[in-house]
Enzyme design. Sequence first.
Site, PDB file in Angstrom:
ATOM      1  N   LYS A 142       0.831  -1.190   0.000  1.00  0.00           N
ATOM      2  CA  LYS A 142       0.000   0.000   0.000  1.00  0.00           C
ATOM      3  C   LYS A 142       0.875   1.253   0.000  1.00  0.00           C
ATOM      4  O   LYS A 142       1.934   1.250   0.624  1.00  0.00           O
ATOM      5  CB  LYS A 142      -0.854   0.044   1.282  1.00  0.00           C
ATOM      6  CG  LYS A 142      -2.003  -0.944   1.342  1.00  0.00           C
ATOM      7  CD  LYS A 142      -2.761  -0.788   2.653  1.00  0.00           C
ATOM      8  CE  LYS A 142      -3.846  -1.842   2.831  1.00  0.00           C
ATOM      9  NZ  LYS A 142      -4.987  -1.681   1.921  1.00  0.00           N
ATOM     10  N   ARG A 174     -10.273 -11.559   2.581  1.00  0.00           N
ATOM     11  CA  ARG A 174     -11.200 -12.597   2.115  1.00  0.00           C
ATOM     12  C   ARG A 174     -10.544 -13.969   2.111  1.00  0.00           C
ATOM     13  O   ARG A 174     -11.226 -14.985   2.218  1.00  0.00           O
ATOM     14  CB  ARG A 174     -11.770 -12.213   0.736  1.00  0.00           C
ATOM     15  CG  ARG A 174     -10.770 -12.209  -0.382  1.00  0.00           C
ATOM     16  CD  ARG A 174     -11.264 -11.431  -1.598  1.00  0.00           C
ATOM     17  NE  ARG A 174     -11.211  -9.980  -1.379  1.00  0.00           N
ATOM     18  CZ  ARG A 174     -11.670  -9.074  -2.226  1.00  0.00           C
ATOM     19  NH1 ARG A 174     -12.230  -9.447  -3.368  1.00  0.00           N
ATOM     20  NH2 ARG A 174     -11.565  -7.784  -1.956  1.00  0.00           N
TER      21      ARG A 174
END
Length: 462
Positions: free
Chosen positions: A243, A317
């Site tokens: 990120k 996820r």
Amino acid sequence: MTEPEFAPADAGSRPLWLVAQGDDGPLWPEGVECAFAKASGFAAKPGQICLLPGEGGVAGALFGVGKPATPADRPARERFTLARAAEGLPEGAWHLAGVPDSYNLAHGALGWLFAQYRFDRYKKAEPPRARLVCPAGVDREALLAMAAGEYLARDLINTPASDMGPADLEAAARDLAARHGASVEVISGEALAENFLMIHAVGRAAGPGRAPRLIDLRFPGDGPAVTLVGKGVCFDTGGLDIKPSASMLIMKKDMGGAANVLGLAETLARLGRAGGLRVLVPAVENAVSGDSFRPGDVLTSRKGLTVEVNNTDAEGRLILADALAYAAEEGPRLLVSMATLTGAARVALGPDLPPFFCDDDAVAEALYQAGRDHADPIWRMPFWEPYEAMIEPAIADLDNAPSGGFAGAITAALFLRRFAEGAGAYVHFDIYGWQPSAAPGRPKGGVGQGMRAILHALPRMA
Ligand code: BES
Ligand code: MN
Ligand code: ZN
């Protein structure tokens, strides 16, 4: 953790009148001398305070609560207005002397307790000054239990990853279990490499002492089989798809789903309602090292479905999928996941209105109403079947990060739903878990979302 508290009822408390706004000015409570308040410009605007002088100091106060929302079930502009009294009144105990019919006292009292939260682990904090005597007509035990769950969730989120790694999150879960007589099982490190490969893959790059793990809590007693699963990414660098710094800055909060399910368990246990509850937390750190999982890797999930990793930053996820499959194997009546899962959910609804996904209309309606009625707003989004194709890539069963990013919150939810088959009903919350700037009762930092909606909808859901 500090305990939420009301002021003792016998302490010489001062009266506080809540005053609503009518079309032609304040709706003065009966018997309250208003000349002084009028002269000092009190208009009963939300949060406005007027101290009433008396012999030797302040004898009482008026507090504006504004106009009632019309219709009454419409979201008001501000929640927890009474938190402004907790923050603005002089030191001492206060009791409510008059409350307009239109004012929701339970929300107000909860807001007051929420305002007294302090995160003082690293710096001494000013203790709360004004304290509330618990008003008549509200459920004192329930308010204190909800506040305790909220405080716990905030503490867990606010604690930086240096002190809230996977092992620390496990310790916090063990503390909670010990407080309430729950049993704990933890599968960690290399033991995950057999049956929980995706949890292992995401968490294996973290440093020594920060190994990935799956934390499994079960509460004793009778009750419907309800399983809560919370995303416990103690820090999310993004992995090799790292990120940018601005996006990484608050990623200590990426265990916000875990914090919320643990906070909810704390509340339920305090209320004697945790019988039959199971809480699963896959706890990892999404780190960068030579051992990181890579873009393009194909992982085999616990369920057997293969997953192509198209972005290592879509890690939530992956770990949730293995935990959900494990949860679904025993067929709980209700399975709930809570996760700081996608930036797309924030783009859609903003930081203060978490979306939830659920195929069962009755369950969804129960959740929506409970959230609305308990100052914990949530909004339903669809498991949109036609988008299933977006999560099916070329060389594996599933894709963790469809290119383009359209409907990112929905495709993430669809991904999770594949692993929740076997549960009676499945609900997924994509929460933010963070208050970006202070609001009444909610200081900047970690915040609970969805806990009260679930708490109050549970009797209708399971
Ligand atoms: N933890 C983030 C999601 C997130 C980011 C929540 C900021 C709240 C605030 C999650 O792991 C993530 O990085 N998701 C990616 C998924 C994408 C790569 C498919 C996202 O939303 O950008
Ligand atoms: Mn991520
Ligand atoms: Zn994440």
